[in-house]
Design a protein around this motif. Structure first.
Motif, mmCIF file in Angstrom:
data_model
loop_
_atom_site.group_PDB
_atom_site.id
_atom_site.type_symbol
_atom_site.label_atom_id
_atom_site.label_comp_id
_atom_site.label_asym_id
_atom_site.label_seq_id
_atom_site.Cartn_x
_atom_site.Cartn_y
_atom_site.Cartn_z
ATOM 1 N N ARG A 1 -1.660 -4.034 -3.095
ATOM 2 C CA ARG A 1 -2.390 -2.776 -2.928
ATOM 3 C C ARG A 1 -1.579 -1.572 -3.402
ATOM 4 O O ARG A 1 -1.396 -0.597 -2.683
ATOM 5 C CB ARG A 1 -2.802 -2.597 -1.470
ATOM 6 C CG ARG A 1 -4.121 -1.857 -1.314
ATOM 7 C CD ARG A 1 -4.663 -1.942 0.080
ATOM 8 N NE ARG A 1 -6.019 -1.414 0.128
ATOM 9 C CZ ARG A 1 -6.789 -1.418 1.202
ATOM 10 N NH1 ARG A 1 -6.343 -1.932 2.329
ATOM 11 N NH2 ARG A 1 -8.003 -0.924 1.167
ATOM 12 N N HIS B 1 -5.297 -8.402 -0.803
ATOM 13 C CA HIS B 1 -5.090 -7.281 -1.731
ATOM 14 C C HIS B 1 -4.076 -7.617 -2.824
ATOM 15 O O HIS B 1 -3.222 -6.802 -3.174
ATOM 16 C CB HIS B 1 -4.648 -6.032 -0.970
ATOM 17 C CG HIS B 1 -5.553 -5.660 0.160
ATOM 18 N ND1 HIS B 1 -6.811 -5.136 -0.034
ATOM 19 C CD2 HIS B 1 -5.397 -5.770 1.509
ATOM 20 C CE1 HIS B 1 -7.390 -4.921 1.141
ATOM 21 N NE2 HIS B 1 -6.563 -5.302 2.087
ATOM 22 N N GLN C 1 0.806 -1.226 0.000
ATOM 23 C CA GLN C 1 0.000 0.000 0.000
ATOM 24 C C GLN C 1 0.838 1.275 0.000
ATOM 25 O O GLN C 1 0.833 2.056 0.940
ATOM 26 C CB GLN C 1 -0.959 0.014 1.194
ATOM 27 C CG GLN C 1 -2.001 1.130 1.090
ATOM 28 C CD GLN C 1 -3.148 0.966 2.052
ATOM 29 O OE1 GLN C 1 -3.967 0.080 1.904
ATOM 30 N NE2 GLN C 1 -3.217 1.816 3.057
ATOM 31 N N ASN D 1 -9.889 -9.470 -3.223
ATOM 32 C CA ASN D 1 -8.495 -9.184 -3.551
ATOM 33 C C ASN D 1 -8.314 -8.108 -4.615
ATOM 34 O O ASN D 1 -7.223 -7.957 -5.159
ATOM 35 C CB ASN D 1 -7.791 -10.466 -4.003
ATOM 36 C CG ASN D 1 -7.119 -11.185 -2.846
ATOM 37 O OD1 ASN D 1 -6.182 -10.674 -2.250
ATOM 38 N ND2 ASN D 1 -7.624 -12.359 -2.512
ATOM 39 N N SER D 2 -9.370 -7.367 -4.912
ATOM 40 C CA SER D 2 -9.287 -6.291 -5.913
ATOM 41 C C SER D 2 -8.772 -6.797 -7.256
ATOM 42 O O SER D 2 -8.026 -6.100 -7.954
ATOM 43 C CB SER D 2 -8.375 -5.158 -5.406
ATOM 44 O OG SER D 2 -8.836 -4.655 -4.176
ATOM 45 N N SER E 1 -8.651 -11.536 1.045
ATOM 46 C CA SER E 1 -8.385 -10.216 1.641
ATOM 47 C C SER E 1 -6.898 -9.895 1.775
ATOM 48 O O SER E 1 -6.481 -9.219 2.710
ATOM 49 C CB SER E 1 -9.058 -10.110 3.022
ATOM 50 O OG SER E 1 -10.448 -10.310 2.921
#
Length: 293
Positions: free
Chosen positions: A132, A178, A104, A218-219, A176
């Motif tokens: 992310r 990402h 991220q 997980n986008s 979850s």
């Protein structure tokens, strides 16, 4: 503060592990750290994860104060594309770093590509986290190709590459995490991989023994969905359960999976709820089921 740390790293010959996650390093801080890594010959683990969404209230107030005092035009909190490119440049020459966490940090496609290109020449990195970071489309494919071609990487964004290649995993849950499209494309490459020996007798591929795969939340977008569906078409491996709930595969991803299940003979269960699939995507899957072998 980051510049001071980076300057110290340029000369330090004893520090092995540095964890400065959840700090507003900014793009200039990321660039400074990247420059420092070029000359550092001691550090083996660097954690630069940025996760402002989970900062406790007190730390959020401190971050707001730091942001208000940041230089005009600087990227707040995340190291961004500029920092990503600088770190990628450093990985080309650094020979000691084995673990790098950039979770991220908004490095984007350009930062991701720079790091991916560095993997082609890096010979020490074994663990890399780019989850992310908004690495999408062609950039995700390029990063994934570099990851799969790396001779040293064992874990990429929570994907246990080495364990999968050695058939030590039959059920993998990565909900979850990402992973995004880059992580999905890496997994697709592993699903499509198989064992083969070159003329020297060395194994150049690996047969994936994975049977169940959970990639919920997980986008993962169209790029990742298409890559996984293409891997399923090859009918390699033993994958019989796949879950991709609450991602963003859309109608194009649904159509791709429709084509895959028409050809694949091992997949028995597919979960794709919560993926913005309209009547168009549903119709594509329905038609494929009628023609499934």
């Amino acid at each position: 503060a980051t510049a001071a740390i980076a300057n110290a790293l340029s000369f330090n010959r004893s520090l092995r592990v540095l964890d400065i996650k959840y700090n507003p390093l900014g793009d200039q801080g990321g660039a400074a750290l990247g420059e420092a890594l070029k000359g550092n010959t001691a550090l083996t683990s660097l954690n630069l994860a940025g996760c402002p969404a989970i900062h406790p209230p007190t730390q959020r107030r401190r971050l707001r104060y730091a942001n208000e005092r940041s230089a005009p035009g600087s990227t707040r909190e995340c190291i961004g594309a500029m920092g990503g490119r600088a770190i990628g440049d450093a990985l080309r020459t650094n020979t000691t770093l084995t673990s790098l966490n950039l979770y991220q940090n908004d490095i984007g496609c350009q930062g991701g590509i720079a790091i991916g290109e560095a993997l082609a020449v890096n010979t020490t990195l074994t663990c890399l986290n780019l989850a992310r970071n908004r690495i999408e489309g062609e950039a995700a494919r390029r990063v994934a190709a570099a990851v799969l071609a790396s001779r040293t990487l064992q874990i990429f964004s929570n994907v246990p590459i080495q364990a999968l290649r050695e058939e030590r995993v039959s059920k993998l849950t990565l909900a979850s995490k990402h992973l995004g499209d880059s992580g999905a494309v890496v997994l697709a490459g592993l699903v499509a991989c198989f064992k083969e020996h070159n003329k020297y007798g060395s194994i150049t591929g690996a047969y994936l023994g994975l049977e169940e795969l959970d990639l919920d939340k997980n986008s993962i977008g169209t790029t990742g969905a298409i890559a996984i569906s293409e891997a399923l078409k090859l009918k390699r491996g033993r994958l019989h359960r796949l879950s991709l709930c609450q991602n963003a595969i859309g109608d194009l991803g649904a159509a791709a999976f429709g084509e895959a299940i028409r050809i694949n003979t091992t997949l028995f269960t597919l979960h794709i709820s919560g993926n913005a699939i309209s009547d168009t995507g549903a119709a594509a899957i329905s038609e494929a089921l009628k023609l499934a072998s």
